[in-house]
Scaffold this motif. Structure first.
Motif, PDB file in Angstrom:
ATOM      1  N   GLU A  65      -4.425  76.893  66.322  1.00  9.75           N
ATOM      2  CA  GLU A  65      -4.890  75.550  66.690  1.00  9.75           C
ATOM      3  C   GLU A  65      -4.770  75.289  68.192  1.00  9.75           C
ATOM      4  N   ALA A  66      -3.699  75.791  68.813  1.00  8.90           N
ATOM      5  CA  ALA A  66      -3.523  75.577  70.253  1.00  8.90           C
ATOM      6  C   ALA A  66      -4.629  76.271  71.041  1.00  8.90           C
ATOM      7  N   ARG A  67      -5.051  77.433  70.573  1.00 12.56           N
ATOM      8  CA  ARG A  67      -6.146  78.144  71.248  1.00 12.56           C
ATOM      9  C   ARG A  67      -7.468  77.386  71.094  1.00 12.56           C
ATOM     10  N   TRP A  68      -7.703  76.860  69.905  1.00 14.18           N
ATOM     11  CA  TRP A  68      -8.897  76.045  69.709  1.00 14.18           C
ATOM     12  C   TRP A  68      -8.880  74.834  70.648  1.00 14.18           C
ATOM     13  N   ALA A  69      -7.718  74.219  70.785  1.00 15.19           N
ATOM     14  CA  ALA A  69      -7.599  73.047  71.655  1.00 15.19           C
ATOM     15  C   ALA A  69      -7.902  73.406  73.111  1.00 15.19           C
ATOM     16  N   LEU A  70      -7.415  74.555  73.541  1.00 16.59           N
ATOM     17  CA  LEU A  70      -7.676  74.984  74.921  1.00 16.59           C
ATOM     18  C   LEU A  70      -9.148  75.343  75.123  1.00 16.59           C
ATOM     19  N   ILE A  71      -9.768  75.919  74.116  1.00 12.39           N
ATOM     20  CA  ILE A  71     -11.201  76.214  74.213  1.00 12.39           C
ATOM     21  C   ILE A  71     -11.984  74.925  74.425  1.00 12.39           C
ATOM     22  N   GLU A  72     -11.686  73.907  73.616  1.00 13.80           N
ATOM     23  CA  GLU A  72     -12.381  72.623  73.759  1.00 13.80           C
ATOM     24  C   GLU A  72     -12.100  71.985  75.110  1.00 13.80           C
ATOM     25  N   LEU A  73     -10.856  72.104  75.548  1.00 17.25           N
ATOM     26  CA  LEU A  73     -10.483  71.520  76.845  1.00 17.25           C
ATOM     27  C   LEU A  73     -11.286  72.161  77.971  1.00 17.25           C
TER      28      LEU A  73
END
Length: 233
Positions: A131-139
């Motif tokens: 989930e943290a990687r997904w969040a960074l991708i969106e960021l």
């Protein structure tokens, strides 16, 4: 020993009461009856102020209510009590990100560093944190290049996801392609995710691409019908 027995005698009813409230509150939480669960969790917290799961549930409830500041207070306390739990940093960063999204641009810019740090800390603590990687991708997709937005950095985390969870990896690559309007490439990546995972999410992502970006509503309809037929058999 006599002193300990005396303490336990007096604390016993309180602990049982807290445990009973916690079980009730947790059941209500799983039923998504957050307004009913919240006061019970708060009662538990009065007796056991550092109860980690209660703090987390209350943070989650405030997050669902979009009360970002209050949610962050709970997650911040959790980080202090247990600084080795990746999810606390992830949830804190998520709330901060949502607060930034609703703030004026100048204020939001000041939050970017802490948002990134929170998600990166979650990955540092749990190398498989999806989930943290997904969040960074969106960021990195949403941020303008002048303040750190970067397709290259988004791709970096998508490649990491590919190693951890191929389905998430191809979905992430498809998301990046879709964001930059490379719809044919997005179609290929979503198709790979669908072939590996076969979940409703993978079918839905590809169907949404056909319907909303590639002007192929009939193809989207047939794809979703294929999924429904598959789940019936």
């Amino acid at each position: 020993m006599r002193y300990l027995a005396t303490v336990l005698f007096f604390l016993g009813p309180i602990l049982v009461f807290s445990q009973s409230d916690f079980v009730k509150a947790e059941k209500l939480f799983f039923q998504k009856k957050y307004t009913l669960a919240k006061p019970l969790f708060e009662d538990v917290l009065k007796d056991t102020p550092n109860h980690l799961k209660t703090l987390e549930y209350l943070g989650d409830i405030e997050g669902y209510a979009k009360s970002w500041d209050t949610a962050m207070l709970y997650y911040s306390k959790l980080k202090n009590l247990n600084p080795n739990d990746a999810d606390y940093y992830y949830k804190y960063g998520g709330c901060l990100g949502m607060k930034a999204k609703e703030s004026n641009k100048l204020k939001a810019l000041g939050m970017i560093g802490e948002i990134k740090d929170s998600f990166e800390k979650a990955i540092q603590l749990n190398s498989n944190h999806i989930e943290a990687r997904w969040a960074l991708i969106e960021l990195y997709l949403q941020l303008p290049g002048i303040v750190g937005g970067s397709e290259r950095k988004a791709e970096k985390y998508a490649n990491e996801l590919l190693k951890i969870s191929p389905v998430d990896g191809y979905l992430a690559k498809g998301r990046i392609d879709e964001y930059f309007e490379r719809y044919k490439e997005a179609e290929k990546n979503y198709t790979k995710a669908m072939a590996i995972g076969g979940s409703k999410t993978t079918y839905q992502k590809l169907a949404d691409l056909y319907k909303n970006k590639m002007n192929q509503p009939q193809k989207a309809k047939l794809l979703l019908e294929t999924y429904q037929d598959k789940t019936k058999s």
